[in-house]
Scaffold this motif. Sequence first.
Motif, short mmCIF file in Angstrom:
data_model
loop_
_atom_site.label_atom_id
_atom_site.label_comp_id
_atom_site.label_asym_id
_atom_site.label_seq_id
_atom_site.Cartn_x
_atom_site.Cartn_y
_atom_site.Cartn_z
N ASN A 33 58.65 126.96 -23.58
CA ASN A 33 58.19 126.01 -24.59
C ASN A 33 58.87 124.65 -24.48
O ASN A 33 58.51 123.74 -25.20
CB ASN A 33 58.40 126.59 -25.99
CG ASN A 33 57.45 127.74 -26.25
OD1 ASN A 33 56.35 127.78 -25.74
ND2 ASN A 33 57.90 128.70 -27.04
N LYS A 34 59.85 124.49 -23.56
CA LYS A 34 60.58 123.23 -23.51
C LYS A 34 59.82 122.12 -22.79
O LYS A 34 60.07 120.96 -23.03
CB LYS A 34 61.95 123.43 -22.86
CG LYS A 34 61.94 123.58 -21.37
CD LYS A 34 63.33 123.68 -20.81
CE LYS A 34 63.28 123.69 -19.30
NZ LYS A 34 64.56 123.66 -18.70
N ASP A 75 50.25 130.46 -28.14
CA ASP A 75 51.38 129.78 -28.75
C ASP A 75 52.31 130.72 -29.51
O ASP A 75 53.42 130.34 -29.87
CB ASP A 75 50.90 128.68 -29.69
CG ASP A 75 50.24 127.53 -28.93
OD1 ASP A 75 50.78 127.15 -27.87
OD2 ASP A 75 49.20 127.05 -29.38
N LYS A 94 48.70 126.65 -21.26
CA LYS A 94 48.90 128.02 -21.75
C LYS A 94 47.55 128.68 -22.01
O LYS A 94 46.65 128.06 -22.57
CB LYS A 94 49.68 128.02 -23.06
CG LYS A 94 51.06 127.43 -22.97
CD LYS A 94 51.72 127.46 -24.35
CE LYS A 94 53.04 126.75 -24.35
NZ LYS A 94 53.64 126.76 -25.69
N HIS A 145 53.75 125.40 -15.64
CA HIS A 145 54.58 124.25 -15.94
C HIS A 145 55.00 123.55 -14.65
O HIS A 145 54.88 124.08 -13.57
CB HIS A 145 55.79 124.63 -16.81
CG HIS A 145 56.33 125.99 -16.58
ND1 HIS A 145 57.60 126.24 -16.16
CD2 HIS A 145 55.75 127.21 -16.71
CE1 HIS A 145 57.80 127.52 -16.05
NE2 HIS A 145 56.70 128.14 -16.37
N GLU A 176 61.08 132.41 -24.12
CA GLU A 176 60.28 131.54 -24.99
C GLU A 176 60.83 130.12 -24.99
O GLU A 176 60.08 129.15 -24.89
CB GLU A 176 60.29 132.06 -26.43
CG GLU A 176 59.45 133.27 -26.68
CD GLU A 176 59.58 133.72 -28.11
OE1 GLU A 176 58.83 133.20 -28.96
OE2 GLU A 176 60.44 134.56 -28.38
N ASP A 177 62.15 130.00 -25.11
CA ASP A 177 62.77 128.67 -25.12
C ASP A 177 62.46 127.91 -23.83
O ASP A 177 62.13 126.74 -23.86
CB ASP A 177 64.29 128.78 -25.30
CG ASP A 177 64.67 129.23 -26.71
OD1 ASP A 177 63.81 129.21 -27.61
OD2 ASP A 177 65.85 129.60 -26.89
#
Length: 127
Positions: free
Chosen positions: A28-29, A42, A34, A105, A24-25
């Motif tokens: 989400n960075k 989210d 998404k 990403h 997750e980290d």
Amino acid sequence: MGKIAILKAINSKSTGKGSSKGLEDYLNKEKALKTGIDCDCDNWSSDFRLTKAVFDNLEGRQYKHFTQAFEKESGLSQEEVHKAGIDLVKMCNQFEGFQAVVITHNDKEHLHLSLIHISEPTRHAQI
């Protein structure tokens, strides 16, 4: 050269409630595209845990993680790569009945996406 993508299963030995925290980290960075399939994109990890709780199965493998990377020279946009990930989930029978999230990403030289799906089929959870 053609538009070649490499699909790779990520072997995670993480289990239990905190197993998705590092993933997750990472996801989400960076700014990312998404899409959630039968879950909130989210809050996918929380949605996965709620579903697992329905089955009283919060231990063991919580999710399966795949990455799909595209050649730098593919000429594809981030949106096109993201759509390819969504299409993959929808086309593969192995993903049918599972919550999933596709996150695309661009924090590397090439575009890539993560496809995470819950390890518990949800088709039986619908009441």
